[in-house]
Scaffold this active site. Sequence first.
Site, PDB file in Angstrom:
ATOM      1  N   ARG A 231       0.880  -1.186   0.000  1.00 54.08           N
ATOM      2  CA  ARG A 231       0.000   0.000   0.000  1.00 54.08           C
ATOM      3  C   ARG A 231       0.903   1.218   0.000  1.00 54.08           C
ATOM      4  NH1 ARG A 231      -5.222   1.638   3.584  1.00 54.08           N
ATOM      5  NH2 ARG A 231      -6.085   0.198   2.054  1.00 54.08           N
TER       6      ARG A 231
ATOM      7  N   HIS B 142      -7.700   0.862  -6.214  1.00 47.38           N
ATOM      8  CA  HIS B 142      -7.848  -0.011  -5.029  1.00 47.38           C
ATOM      9  C   HIS B 142      -8.578  -1.292  -5.458  1.00 47.38           C
ATOM     10  CE1 HIS B 142      -7.883  -1.205  -0.989  1.00 47.38           C
ATOM     11  NE2 HIS B 142      -8.726  -0.353  -0.440  1.00 47.38           N
TER      12      HIS B 142
ATOM     13  N   GLN C 119     -10.255  -3.878  -2.898  1.00 51.36           N
ATOM     14  CA  GLN C 119     -11.518  -3.417  -2.322  1.00 51.36           C
ATOM     15  C   GLN C 119     -12.687  -3.789  -3.228  1.00 51.36           C
ATOM     16  OE1 GLN C 119     -12.169  -1.544   0.659  1.00 51.36           O
ATOM     17  NE2 GLN C 119     -14.226  -2.172   0.112  1.00 51.36           N
TER      18      GLN C 119
ATOM     19  N   ASP D 299     -17.315   7.425  -0.709  1.00 55.14           N
ATOM     20  CA  ASP D 299     -16.042   7.256   0.008  1.00 55.14           C
ATOM     21  C   ASP D 299     -15.692   8.622   0.591  1.00 55.14           C
ATOM     22  OD1 ASP D 299     -13.577   6.314   0.913  1.00 55.14           O
ATOM     23  OD2 ASP D 299     -12.612   6.363  -1.058  1.00 55.14           O
TER      24      ASP D 299
ATOM     25  N   CYS E 113     -16.295   1.813   1.390  1.00 49.72           N
ATOM     26  CA  CYS E 113     -15.110   0.976   1.675  1.00 49.72           C
ATOM     27  C   CYS E 113     -14.620   1.141   3.099  1.00 49.72           C
ATOM     28  CB  CYS E 113     -13.999   1.283   0.685  1.00 49.72           C
ATOM     29  SG  CYS E 113     -13.360   2.965   0.808  1.00 49.72           S
TER      30      CYS E 113
ATOM     31  N   ARG F 158     -13.724  -8.261   2.666  1.00 53.19           N
ATOM     32  CA  ARG F 158     -12.314  -8.036   2.310  1.00 53.19           C
ATOM     33  C   ARG F 158     -11.521  -9.325   2.582  1.00 53.19           C
ATOM     34  NH1 ARG F 158     -10.026  -3.025   1.913  1.00 53.19           N
ATOM     35  NH2 ARG F 158      -8.322  -4.260   1.067  1.00 53.19           N
TER      36      ARG F 158
END
Length: 308
Positions: A108, A135, A138, A226, A265, A293
């Site tokens: 990440r 991402h 996700q 988000d 998320c 996840r």
Amino acid sequence: MTRHFLNLSDAGHDAIAAMLNDALDRKAVRHGWPRGKADPDAPLEGHTLAMVFEKNSTRTRVSFDMAIRQLGGTSLILDASSTQLGRGESIADTARVLSRMCDAIMIRTDDHAKVEAMAQFASVPVINGLTDLSHPCQIVADLLTIIEHRKALPGLVVAWLGDGNNVLHSIIEAAGLMKFTVRIGCPTGYDPDDGFIARAQAAGGTISLHRDAAEAAAGADVIVTDTWISMGQDHADAKLQAMLPFQVNDALMALAKPDALFLHCLPAHREEEVTSSVIDGPQSVVWDEAENRLHAQKSVLRWVFHQI
Ligand code: CP
Ligand code: NVA
């Protein structure tokens, strides 16, 4: 050939569909088990996943750690600030060294080029655990959540409200691969990347941009948002003001289909991009999404190791 998962298109339609089926099957088998117990077949026994974090994380960190354990393997968590990466050792050299001691790398970071460099110089699979650009991990979990709640992907209408960010880029990419519609309600100046839109449209997704939140949300199957300020971005008052009309609240949810799902998320900023009434309300599936996840990341791991 070493498989990397830097974006959803690295896998493609068939592999993503297979990952979703694998995740559904493995999740069902484990129902009620202690989370630390390995799956009976332990398909990644003996494998070690190195996880490199140059940004904070709760879900990505815990889900990959538990995912590799359930698959019979183990993980190492490397916070960049406490490794030589934080003192300027290159991504290329880090990739070479981790490849000699570990079996896969999840990273990440901020600049997507760093993940690409990790993949270029690693001889083991590299997984994108979020960059400023995308991402993908996700979105495998998001698709799993949508399917679990009995909505089919072909023909699905997803409405995104808010910032044109990394998470949205991967949703747009998924729309092209899995043939669904994304209506983006977004203020001028905060649009997603044109390239993601063009590629998704060329692949068969339907993508539209709307300056009116109500227009984007009308009749949608899924409403998703988000944070308005992603990690690494400045808290700009001008941006927060521009985002206000795109808040997901009860009035906006009422415009979607009656059985529409709400996804986020996480982490969420209640009363900013979403009201408490929505995220804690009956249409919200954010806790399923967070749990997924784990199940989705197991399938991503199995895919990079050619088991799917
Ligand atoms: N959704 C997500 O990636 O959460 P974390 O930042 O906690 O990993
Ligand atoms: N867009 C957010 C996602 C966090 C999981 C960020 O990049 O901070």
